[in-house]
Design a protein around this motif. Structure first.
Motif, short mmCIF file in Angstrom:
data_model
loop_
_atom_site.label_atom_id
_atom_site.label_comp_id
_atom_site.label_asym_id
_atom_site.label_seq_id
_atom_site.Cartn_x
_atom_site.Cartn_y
_atom_site.Cartn_z
N ASP A 1 -5.02 25.42 -18.53
CA ASP A 1 -4.73 26.70 -19.18
C ASP A 1 -3.29 27.16 -18.99
O ASP A 1 -2.99 28.34 -19.23
CB ASP A 1 -5.71 27.78 -18.70
CG ASP A 1 -5.89 28.90 -19.73
OD1 ASP A 1 -5.82 28.61 -20.93
OD2 ASP A 1 -6.10 30.05 -19.31
N LYS A 2 -2.40 26.29 -18.57
CA LYS A 2 -0.99 26.64 -18.39
C LYS A 2 -0.15 25.90 -19.45
O LYS A 2 -0.37 24.71 -19.72
CB LYS A 2 -0.49 26.25 -17.00
CG LYS A 2 -1.25 26.90 -15.86
CD LYS A 2 -1.05 28.40 -15.81
CE LYS A 2 -1.72 29.01 -14.59
NZ LYS A 2 -1.58 30.49 -14.56
N ARG A 3 0.82 26.62 -20.03
CA ARG A 3 1.67 26.02 -21.06
C ARG A 3 2.87 25.34 -20.39
O ARG A 3 3.97 25.90 -20.34
CB ARG A 3 2.11 27.08 -22.06
CG ARG A 3 0.94 27.65 -22.87
CD ARG A 3 1.40 28.53 -24.01
NE ARG A 3 0.26 29.07 -24.74
CZ ARG A 3 -0.41 28.42 -25.70
NH1 ARG A 3 -0.01 27.20 -26.07
NH2 ARG A 3 -1.45 28.97 -26.31
N VAL A 4 2.63 24.16 -19.89
CA VAL A 4 3.68 23.44 -19.17
C VAL A 4 4.17 22.22 -19.95
O VAL A 4 5.08 21.52 -19.51
CB VAL A 4 3.17 23.01 -17.78
CG1 VAL A 4 2.92 24.22 -16.91
CG2 VAL A 4 1.90 22.17 -17.88
N MET A 5 3.58 21.96 -21.12
CA MET A 5 4.07 20.91 -22.01
C MET A 5 4.86 21.59 -23.13
O MET A 5 4.92 22.81 -23.22
CB MET A 5 2.90 20.10 -22.58
CG MET A 5 2.00 19.47 -21.54
SD MET A 5 0.69 18.46 -22.29
CE MET A 5 -0.32 19.72 -23.11
N PHE A 6 5.43 20.77 -24.00
CA PHE A 6 6.15 21.28 -25.16
C PHE A 6 5.60 20.63 -26.42
O PHE A 6 5.30 19.43 -26.42
CB PHE A 6 7.65 21.00 -25.05
CG PHE A 6 8.29 21.64 -23.85
CD1 PHE A 6 8.67 22.96 -23.87
CD2 PHE A 6 8.50 20.90 -22.69
CE1 PHE A 6 9.26 23.56 -22.77
CE2 PHE A 6 9.08 21.48 -21.57
CZ PHE A 6 9.46 22.82 -21.61
N LYS A 7 5.46 21.42 -27.48
CA LYS A 7 5.01 20.86 -28.75
C LYS A 7 6.03 21.20 -29.84
O LYS A 7 6.58 22.29 -29.88
CB LYS A 7 3.64 21.39 -29.14
CG LYS A 7 3.51 22.90 -29.26
CD LYS A 7 2.07 23.31 -29.57
CE LYS A 7 1.94 24.83 -29.63
NZ LYS A 7 0.54 25.26 -29.86
N ILE A 8 6.29 20.22 -30.68
CA ILE A 8 7.22 20.38 -31.78
C ILE A 8 6.43 20.09 -33.05
O ILE A 8 5.95 18.97 -33.26
CB ILE A 8 8.42 19.42 -31.67
CG1 ILE A 8 9.07 19.55 -30.28
CG2 ILE A 8 9.45 19.70 -32.75
CD1 ILE A 8 8.50 18.63 -29.22
N LYS A 9 6.25 21.13 -33.88
CA LYS A 9 5.41 21.00 -35.05
C LYS A 9 6.24 21.17 -36.32
O LYS A 9 7.31 21.79 -36.31
CB LYS A 9 4.29 22.06 -35.02
CG LYS A 9 3.41 21.95 -33.76
CD LYS A 9 2.35 23.03 -33.73
CE LYS A 9 1.28 22.80 -34.76
NZ LYS A 9 0.15 23.75 -34.62
N HIS A 10 5.72 20.64 -37.41
CA HIS A 10 6.40 20.75 -38.70
C HIS A 10 6.33 22.19 -39.21
O HIS A 10 5.31 22.87 -39.03
CB HIS A 10 5.74 19.81 -39.71
CG HIS A 10 5.79 18.38 -39.30
ND1 HIS A 10 6.91 17.59 -39.48
CD2 HIS A 10 4.88 17.59 -38.69
CE1 HIS A 10 6.68 16.38 -39.01
NE2 HIS A 10 5.45 16.35 -38.52
N GLU A 11 7.41 22.65 -39.80
CA GLU A 11 7.43 23.99 -40.37
C GLU A 11 8.21 23.96 -41.67
O GLU A 11 9.33 23.48 -41.73
CB GLU A 11 8.06 24.99 -39.39
CG GLU A 11 8.02 26.42 -39.89
CD GLU A 11 8.50 27.41 -38.84
OE1 GLU A 11 7.70 27.76 -37.96
OE2 GLU A 11 9.68 27.81 -38.92
#
Length: 355
Positions: free
Chosen positions: A192-202
């Motif tokens: 439940d911790k946001r310790v990764m990174f995500k790169i999404k299309h926009e």
């Protein structure tokens, strides 16, 4: 179930960033499915969801696949996916349909649209708790644990090459994937911790505002705006909604939109009149997702154009809720067609699943 990491467990999360970060990261594709942590203890299997509710009963074929491919005792984080009929891209709509209350329907769908599991992290193996170990160690153990695994259980590909990750970001969208995830090599598993990174299309699209739903806070505040695009036949098709507005803006919007309120008799979605109070313009959406909520809407004359941000399409609709960008008073609503949307290059999903 006697495991060093017992269910339920909230999955480790990622924060959105605009660019693929450089440095000591492991990169992997971002799959478009149901996030699931699967627990196996011998013949006992539990498929957990992001909200910690078990999904085991909805995926009986996956229970058998886990028994055939997982170590005897393991807890593995990953994504449940369904591949479309074409066989070359993911299909989230078909995956959603797998959540059904009727056991007979669940059985039928498990045969017609079987799921697959994409493994990408390890929480426990045998008697060992791996959550306090760095990702590099978890990944190595996961590769060894699933070395003999076969479809429908897959190990997601990874790379430490940021340039290759950029190529994946562009290419894999053609197979229905969602972007790229970056994990720090030394990061422990933190539920439940946001310790990764995500790169999404926009991307952006100009859409016609065809109606609204009121907000739960009251009947004089906008909850969401219904969006449409004109198809090749000249019909206004429902493509999704936008709904993230500040509280004060919701009330302002309600007042501003009143002059455009019309009846269903004079509306492109006139057929919705007979379903008013029970359905949304999305024909495929069913009661199992609405939870008994009233999904009716107030029709508006299709004269207002809004520019929205979206990630990608799922068929003829936005895959996720779109985001407001700006109003476009300079645009003619009739010019808001599907032709403006960017089509990603197709990519062979089989090549990704093969690692």
């Amino acid at each position: 179930m006697d495991l060093p990491v017992p269910p339920p467990v909230k999955p480790m999360l990622a924060k959105s960033v605009k660019q693929i970060p450089a440095g000591d990261f492991s990169y992997e594709p971002k799959w478009d499915g149901f996030r699931s942590i699967i627990f196996r203890d011998g013949d006992e299997v539990e498929i957990g969801s992001r909200n910690e509710r078990p999904m085991t009963r909805y995926f009986p074929e996956m229970v058998e696949a886990v028994k055939a491919n997982f170590p005897d005792r393991a807890v593995i984080d990953g994504e449940l996916i369904v591949i479309g009929e074409s066989g070359d891209r993911l299909n989230f709509d078909l995956l959603q349909q797998r959540i059904h209350p009727a056991a007979s329907r669940v059985k039928l769908l498990s045969e017609q649209t079987p799921a697959r599991f994409i493994a990408f992290d390890l929480l426990a193996l045998g008697d060992e708790d791996y959550t306090d170990r760095p990702f590099t160690e978890r990944r190595a153990a996961l590769e060894q644990a699933l070395a003999a695994a076969d479809a429908p259980v897959h190990l997601t590909p990874v790379t430490r090459d940021a340039k290759l990750a950029e190529d994946w970001f562009t290419q894999f969208e053609g197979a229905g994937l969602d972007g790229v995830v970056a994990k720090g090599l030394d990061v422990t598993y933190q539920p439940d911790k946001r310790v990764m990174f995500k790169i999404k299309h926009e991307r952006t699209a100009d859409c016609v505002v065809a109606g609204y739903r009121v907000h739960k806070s009251g009947p004089d505040a906008i909850g969401s705006l219904l969006l449409g695009l004109y198809n090749d036949d000249g019909d206004l098709a429902s493509v999704g909604v936008i709904g993230a507005f500040p509280a004060a803006r919701r009330k302002e919007l309600f007042t501003e939109l009143q002059p455009l309120v019309t009846t269903f008799d004079d509306h492109p979605w006139a057929w919705a009149k007979q379903e008013e109070g029970t359905r949304t313009p999305r024909n495929a959406e069913g009661s199992r997702w609405s939870g008994g909520k009233d999904l009716s809407f107030t029709p508006l004359r299709p004269e207002l154009v809004v520019e929205v941000r979206y990630e990608h399409m799922e068929g003829v609709r936005f895959r996720h809720t779109a985001q407001f960008n700006r109003w476009r008073p300079d645009r003619d609503p009739s010019s808001c067609t599907y032709e403006q949307l960017e089509e990603p290059v197709k990519f062979d999903l089989g090549d990704i699943l093969a690692g």
